[in-house]
Design a protein around this motif. Structure first.
Motif, short mmCIF file in Angstrom:
data_model
loop_
_atom_site.label_atom_id
_atom_site.label_comp_id
_atom_site.label_asym_id
_atom_site.label_seq_id
_atom_site.Cartn_x
_atom_site.Cartn_y
_atom_site.Cartn_z
N MET A 1 0.83 -1.21 0.00
CA MET A 1 0.00 0.00 0.00
C MET A 1 0.87 1.26 0.00
O MET A 1 0.72 2.12 -0.85
N ILE A 2 1.81 1.28 0.95
CA ILE A 2 2.71 2.43 1.03
C ILE A 2 3.54 2.52 -0.25
O ILE A 2 3.75 3.58 -0.82
N LYS A 3 3.96 1.33 -0.72
CA LYS A 3 4.77 1.28 -1.92
C LYS A 3 4.01 1.88 -3.10
O LYS A 3 4.55 2.65 -3.90
N ASN A 4 2.72 1.52 -3.19
CA ASN A 4 1.88 2.04 -4.25
C ASN A 4 1.78 3.55 -4.21
O ASN A 4 1.86 4.23 -5.22
N LYS A 5 1.60 4.04 -2.98
CA LYS A 5 1.47 5.48 -2.80
C LYS A 5 2.74 6.19 -3.25
O LYS A 5 2.70 7.21 -3.92
N LYS A 6 3.86 5.58 -2.85
CA LYS A 6 5.15 6.15 -3.21
C LYS A 6 5.30 6.18 -4.73
O LYS A 6 5.73 7.16 -5.31
N LYS A 7 4.88 5.08 -5.36
CA LYS A 7 4.97 4.98 -6.80
C LYS A 7 4.13 6.07 -7.47
O LYS A 7 4.57 6.71 -8.42
N GLU A 8 2.94 6.26 -6.93
CA GLU A 8 2.05 7.30 -7.46
C GLU A 8 2.70 8.68 -7.35
O GLU A 8 2.68 9.48 -8.28
N ALA A 9 3.29 8.93 -6.15
CA ALA A 9 3.93 10.24 -5.92
C ALA A 9 5.07 10.44 -6.90
O ALA A 9 5.23 11.51 -7.48
N MET A 10 5.85 9.37 -7.12
CA MET A 10 6.96 9.46 -8.09
C MET A 10 6.43 9.80 -9.47
O MET A 10 6.98 10.64 -10.19
N LYS A 11 5.33 9.14 -9.84
CA LYS A 11 4.75 9.38 -11.16
C LYS A 11 4.30 10.84 -11.29
O LYS A 11 4.51 11.47 -12.32
N THR A 12 3.68 11.34 -10.21
CA THR A 12 3.22 12.73 -10.24
C THR A 12 4.39 13.68 -10.40
O THR A 12 4.37 14.59 -11.23
N ILE A 13 5.46 13.41 -9.62
CA ILE A 13 6.65 14.27 -9.73
C ILE A 13 7.22 14.21 -11.14
O ILE A 13 7.51 15.24 -11.76
N GLY A 14 7.30 12.99 -11.68
CA GLY A 14 7.80 12.81 -13.05
C GLY A 14 6.99 13.61 -14.05
O GLY A 14 7.54 14.29 -14.92
N THR A 15 5.67 13.53 -13.91
CA THR A 15 4.78 14.25 -14.82
C THR A 15 5.05 15.74 -14.78
O THR A 15 5.20 16.39 -15.83
N TYR A 16 5.17 16.28 -13.56
CA TYR A 16 5.38 17.73 -13.46
C TYR A 16 6.75 18.15 -13.96
O TYR A 16 6.90 19.22 -14.54
N ILE A 17 7.75 17.27 -13.76
CA ILE A 17 9.08 17.60 -14.31
C ILE A 17 8.99 17.69 -15.84
O ILE A 17 9.48 18.64 -16.46
N CYS A 18 8.30 16.71 -16.44
CA CYS A 18 8.12 16.75 -17.90
C CYS A 18 7.43 18.03 -18.32
O CYS A 18 7.84 18.69 -19.29
#
Lengths: 280, 297
Positions: A1-18
């Protein structure tokens, strides 16, 4: 669960960097134009160049606005673009309505012809138009630019407006007709108000293309009283010396109206374009 | 039955609505096009100011001349790479921008669209300034980032001139690709995507099976439009390099312009524009066939 959340946060950060990278690539040259336009003669020609400005100065703008052909060209551009856009929108509305609501002989051929017209290279048209216009003495007049501007923008305007009119329910018009409205009256009072977002996007699109129109303006005008902005900016380019400060500040002057127009009408424009024009 | 009668009654009204637009397009597009094709069979240079009928001679001559073939080769490179970059970058941006997690999408889109709004002349001028070999910011950025050791001459170099123009063309047009692709991504039913995810598809499979079939048509349209626009483009090259140095970035539109308005060889220029028209017409026909086919279904 925590891992998923972390993954989501990473994806969001990646999106905004792009997104930030995309915005920087898009906007940086425009910022650089404004930046350079505010630098003095000595500062603009320093190597290596810096983004920070030591002495912000308006000297480039003063030179462009008080002592060059740019103000006159601005007036010319405004007259030509606004006239051409108005004519294109009116003729495009009529033609789009005709294509959307009527069936007649040769309709398909005309429609296909219009699609080809949209693709026509301006450089192919310029030679015959130049030869004909110079023969009948039309070179170097507002008319000599307005007419080609209207012609090259009409096909797309008509096609887009046809798309918008197709989306207006025909029942509304029938009701108006029964109440005694004329065909033209129905178009103006019923159809156009409903298709207004479409109309706005067509008008903006047309204005943007006439504002930047280059090849006709380059070859069909030669006096300062007719010359439009995209041509006038070249006069800061001498044989050996280029006045980059003046070019950047006139660039800013020329871009500001279209940037403002776009930012203000951005929502309607994008909506209209994605609904109407994008179909092809 | 009712509809049929109504349409018949207004048989001529439709034509009346279209007539004004038709007249303008016929006089400024159809007539010049025909006139241009006629001119291509005549010779007129600065030495022979009278139009002289030469049949297909100019076509023959042109198709064997080095300068024309060079322009043709440059046009292919210019068009292929411009369209490739415009589409690839625009497509990737559209995928990023259309994700649900993106907040303030309108603001991001508005900022990214700005290069497209900027007049082509201004965009090209600004890039020319950024390319400047002594005072250009681009070299400075690339040196600082460690991509290059010393300043590159960009528009002033035979090997980089065309690439410089391709970069500007890409910068100006990729935002429009985003708009097209984003609009078509919205037509993909959300429920289908969800169903695919529930069935255990990873994102690549989901894209391939669900998303792609919905947007393939738009992608084809966009690529064809970009190709046509790039073939027709003139301003970028004119402002950035003027076709030079030498003829290293001379594309067909530039070649035609120079033949006509610098060498006053109008016959030759008309011939070259007829050839450009034929090339554009081929792509236009593919585009029109697919877009009309789409309308009927």
């Amino acid at each position: 669960m925590i891992k998923n959340k972390k993954k989501e946060a990473m994806k969001t950060i990646g999106t905004y960097i792009c997104l930030i990278v995309m915005v920087v690539i898009s906007v940086f040259p425009i910022l650089w134009m404004f930046d350079s336009s505010l630098k003095g003669q000595s500062e603009i020609y320093t190597s290596p160049p810096t983004f920070m400005i030591q002495h912000v100065t308006l000297e480039n703008y003063l030179r462009v606005l008080l002592d060059s052909g740019i103000p006159r060209a601005f007036l010319n551009s405004a007259v030509i673009s606004i006239t051409a856009t108005s004519i294109t929108v009116v003729l495009g509305c009529l033609a789009g309505y005709g294509f959307s609501r009527y069936r007649f002989k040769g309709k398909k051929a005309l429609y296909v012809g219009l699609l080809y017209g949209q693709m026509m290279p301006a450089v192919v048209l310029i030679i015959p138009i130049y030869l004909v216009f110079s023969k009948i003495g039309l070179i170097d007049s507002y008319f000599s630019l307005i007419l080609p501007d209207v012609a090259i923008t009409i096909p797309l305007a008509t096609l887009m407006l046809k798309g918008f009119f197709d989306g207006v329910p025909i029942e509304l018009e029938e009701a108006a007709r029964i109440d005694g409205a004329t065909k033209l009256g129905t178009l103006c009072r019923i159809v156009i108000p409903i298709a207004k977002p479409g109309l706005v996007s067509v008008a903006i699109y047309t204005f943007l293309s006439t504002w930047e129109e280059f090849i006709f303006a380059l070859n069909l005008t030669n006096s300062a009283s007719i010359r439009t902005l995209p041509i006038a900016i070249n006069m800061f380019k001498g044989e050996f010396i280029i006045d980059w400060g003046a070019i950047m500040s006139s660039g800013a002057v020329i871009s500001l109206p279209v940037i403002l127009l776009f930012v203000l009408c951005n929502k309607v424009f994008v909506k209209g374009l994605s609904e109407g024009g994008v179909k092809g | 039955m009712k509809i049929k009668r109504k349409k018949l009654n207004h048989k001529n009204s439709g034509m009346l609505f279209i007539l004004p637009a038709l007249l303008v397009v016929a006089s400024v597009m159809l007539f010049p096009l025909v006139y241009n094709i006629v001119l291509s069979f005549f010779e007129k240079t600065i030495y022979s100011p009278e139009w002289k009928f030469v049949g297909l001679e100019q076509y023959q001559h042109l198709l064997m001349s080095d300068s024309f073939l060079n322009a043709l080769k440059n046009t292919i490179v210019w068009t292929f790479f411009s369209v490739l970059f415009q589409f690839a970058i625009g497509f990737a941006c559209a995928l990023v921008l259309s994700q649900d997690r993106v907040k303030f999408r309108g603001v991001w889109r508005c900022l990214i669209m700005l290069p497209w709004v900027l007049p082509a002349v201004i965009g090209s001028m600004v890039w020319k300034w950024m390319y400047h070999s002594d005072f250009g910011i681009l070299n400075q950025i690339l040196i600082t980032a460690g991509f290059i050791d010393k300043a590159l001459p960009w528009t002033g170099s035979k090997s980089l001139a065309l690439i410089s123009a391709i970069i500007v063309n890409t910068w100006k047009m990729f935002p429009l690709v985003i708009l097209y692709i984003e609009a078509s991504l919205q037509s993909v039913p959300k429920s289908l995507e969800d169903a695919a995810v529930v069935d255990g598809a990873n994102s690549w499979n989901c894209f391939k099976v669900v998303t792609w079939p919905h947007i393939a048509g738009t992608c084809k349209t966009v690529v064809l439009l970009l190709t046509i626009w790039t073939l027709n483009a003139f301003t970028f090259i004119f402002v950035l390099t003027g076709g030079g140095p030498g003829t290293s970035s001379q594309v067909l539109s530039m070649f035609i312009y120079k033949e006509a308005f610098q060498n006053f060889n109008f016959g030759n220029a008309a011939t070259a524009s007829s050839i450009l028209f034929i090339i554009v017409a081929i792509f236009s026909t593919i585009y029109i066939k697919s877009s009309i086919g789409g309308d009927e279904s």
